[in-house]
Design an enzyme around this catalytic site. Structure first.
Site, PDB file in Angstrom:
ATOM      1  N   CYS A 130     -31.465  13.430   1.459  1.00 22.08           N
ATOM      2  CA  CYS A 130     -30.920  12.296   2.210  1.00 22.08           C
ATOM      3  C   CYS A 130     -31.086  10.996   1.430  1.00 22.08           C
ATOM      4  O   CYS A 130     -30.183  10.151   1.430  1.00 22.08           O
ATOM      5  CB  CYS A 130     -31.600  12.183   3.570  1.00 22.08           C
ATOM      6  SG  CYS A 130     -31.337  13.622   4.648  1.00 22.08           S
ATOM      7  N   CYS A 177     -36.455  13.830   4.090  1.00 23.26           N
ATOM      8  CA  CYS A 177     -35.530  14.653   3.316  1.00 23.26           C
ATOM      9  C   CYS A 177     -35.177  13.971   2.006  1.00 23.26           C
ATOM     10  O   CYS A 177     -34.563  12.893   1.995  1.00 23.26           O
ATOM     11  CB  CYS A 177     -34.270  14.932   4.126  1.00 23.26           C
ATOM     12  SG  CYS A 177     -32.955  15.728   3.191  1.00 23.26           S
TER      13      CYS A 177
END
Length: 439
Positions: free
Chosen positions: A49, A46
């Site tokens: 993230c 991600c």
């Protein structure tokens, strides 16, 4: 040398800050009964993230410096796959605060200050007492919106007390809840009856009326936003949980035009002067920039402009005529309510498929913008493997090609002069057939 020292110092700071965030495994559930935990659920692939990681470490460091009892951690859901399904993780990074047997989802901006504000609010008492005039004034100076239960317990209205605490437990993720006596309230507050529930916002207050406003929890859910405020993607997402439409002025705050100022002024004026007319139907606000709205409607919204959003079904309405006065705005809002305004968008099958493709495209573009090298690796690796498989398949030599065909020799036959003999396989076959006939 000085540059090297600066880099070393920076790395030391990062290492210290990172020490305040614990890497968790699926056994962290054993701590939840006795400890407060603020947990980030993430996935290594991600891009959001990776961008959010420094902010999360800052959150851990500041909570530690404040002496907060809340522990901060993070868990990789690609390693501990059962955790994602158990806690219903649908997007990354996801943030939850665990408090005893309860868990609270954080849905606000991914900023340090907003997350710490959420943590301090939710980790403390669900309902807090305001015991003095000074404390009441202090709370009002710090918060734009609060709910207050006023008065003592009443046997006639014990259900209101129960419903207030129940609603506070549900909506503590959004705002603060207090109790106070009549004596600590500002003198401008007039009560017809006690106990009572009030929301203080917009520089004034509004009282809950159980006969006109329905159940208390629904009223709190409708009133937990200011009447008019600047919205972002997170606040618009929350509007999907309400039954209200969103009347929005889309403007450019960096380069405000005369028309932008007029749209904002009209919307703010309407939110106060016509509150009683539209408080159950509309939430008013403005948004800086049209990027999020463009993604929502999968089109281009001019700036400035007026738009009405139905976040429940992902629908929207645009005015057919230019909005010049508050009367024009009122006509447009009423046309949306009576259904005469054209409703566009929606969440039908085709729109849903189109929106999914649009979001997937936007996510990929965002990943390459935020983390180009990581994204190239993530997308390039499988493409490279597939390409090698296809290339190997196309260039491979079948094993049967090495064997003689129809009994022919594997190597060409040469004549006495070293030249390749002309093979007339069909003639040989004919001759063999003739020989068989003679036999």
């Amino acid at each position: 040398m000085r540059h090297l020292l600066n880099v070393t110092a920076l790395l030391s700071v990062i290492a210290v800050v990172s020490g305040y965030v614990e890497e968790l495994d699926d056994k962290f559930k054993d701590y939840l009964k006795h400890e407060l935990w603020l947990v980030e659920f993430y996935a290594p692939w991600c891009a959001y993230c990776h961008t959010f990681e420094p902010v999360w470490h800052e959150v851990g460091a500041e909570l530690k410096s404040m002496g907060s009892p809340v522990n901060v951690g993070k868990i990789d859901t690609t390693v501990h796959t059962s955790i994602a399904s158990e806690f219903n993780i649908r997007g990354y990074p996801a943030i939850k605060l665990f408090k005893g047997e309860l868990s609270f989802d954080y849905k606000g901006p991914r900023t340090k200050d907003a997350i710490i504000e959420f943590t301090n609010r939710v980790s403390g008492p669900v309902v807090r007492p305001l015991s003095s005039v000074q404390l009441f004034q202090h709370v009002m100076s710090r918060h734009d919106l609060i709910f207050v239960y006023i008065g003592g317990e009443s046997y006639l209205k014990v259900n209101i007390i129960r419903e207030y605490y129940k609603a506070a437990t549900e909506y503590i993720v959004h705002t603060y809840f207090f109790t106070a006596s009549e004596e600590v309230l500002p003198k401008t507050v007039t009560l017809q009856d006690v106990p009572a529930v009030a929301v203080f916002k917009d520089g004034t207050y509004y009282l809950y009326n159980e006969f006109l406003d329905g159940d208390l929890s629904s009223w709190i859910n409708r009133e937990r936003f200011p009447s008019y405020f600047q919205m972002d993607s997170f606040s618009l997402y929350q509007m999907g949980e309400l039954s209200k439409l969103v009347a929005l002025a889309v403007v450019d705050e960096k380069n405000p035009s005369e028309e932008s100022i007029r749209y904002k002024t009209l919307m703010e004026r309407l939110s106060t002067e016509y509150r009683d007319n539209y408080k159950s139907d509309y939430q008013f606000g403005f948004m800086d920039g049209n990027e999020y709205i463009n993604g929502l409607i999968m089109g281009e919204v001019e700036m400035p402009s007026i738009i009405v959003l139905n976040m429940t079904i992902d629908g929207y309405c645009l005015p057919e005529n230019k909005i010049e006065t508050i009367e024009d705005l009122l006509r447009f809002l009423n046309s949306v309510l009576d259904g005469s305004a054209k409703l566009q968008g929606g969440n039908g099958f085709l729109q849903h498929a189109k929106r999914s493709l649009y979001k997937a495209k936007s996510t990929v573009v965002s990943m390459f913008q935020e983390a180009p090298f990581f994204s190239c690796f993530v997308f390039g690796l499988p493409v490279g493997i597939v390409g090698l498989v296809i290339w190997g398949t196309c260039t491979a030599v079948p094993a049967d090609d090495d064997k003689p065909v129809g009994g022919a020799p594997a190597s060409p036959v040469l004549d006495a002069d070293g030249k390749k003999a002309i093979e007339l396989q069909s003639d040989s076959t004919d001759k063999t057939s003739e020989a068989k006939k003679e036999d």
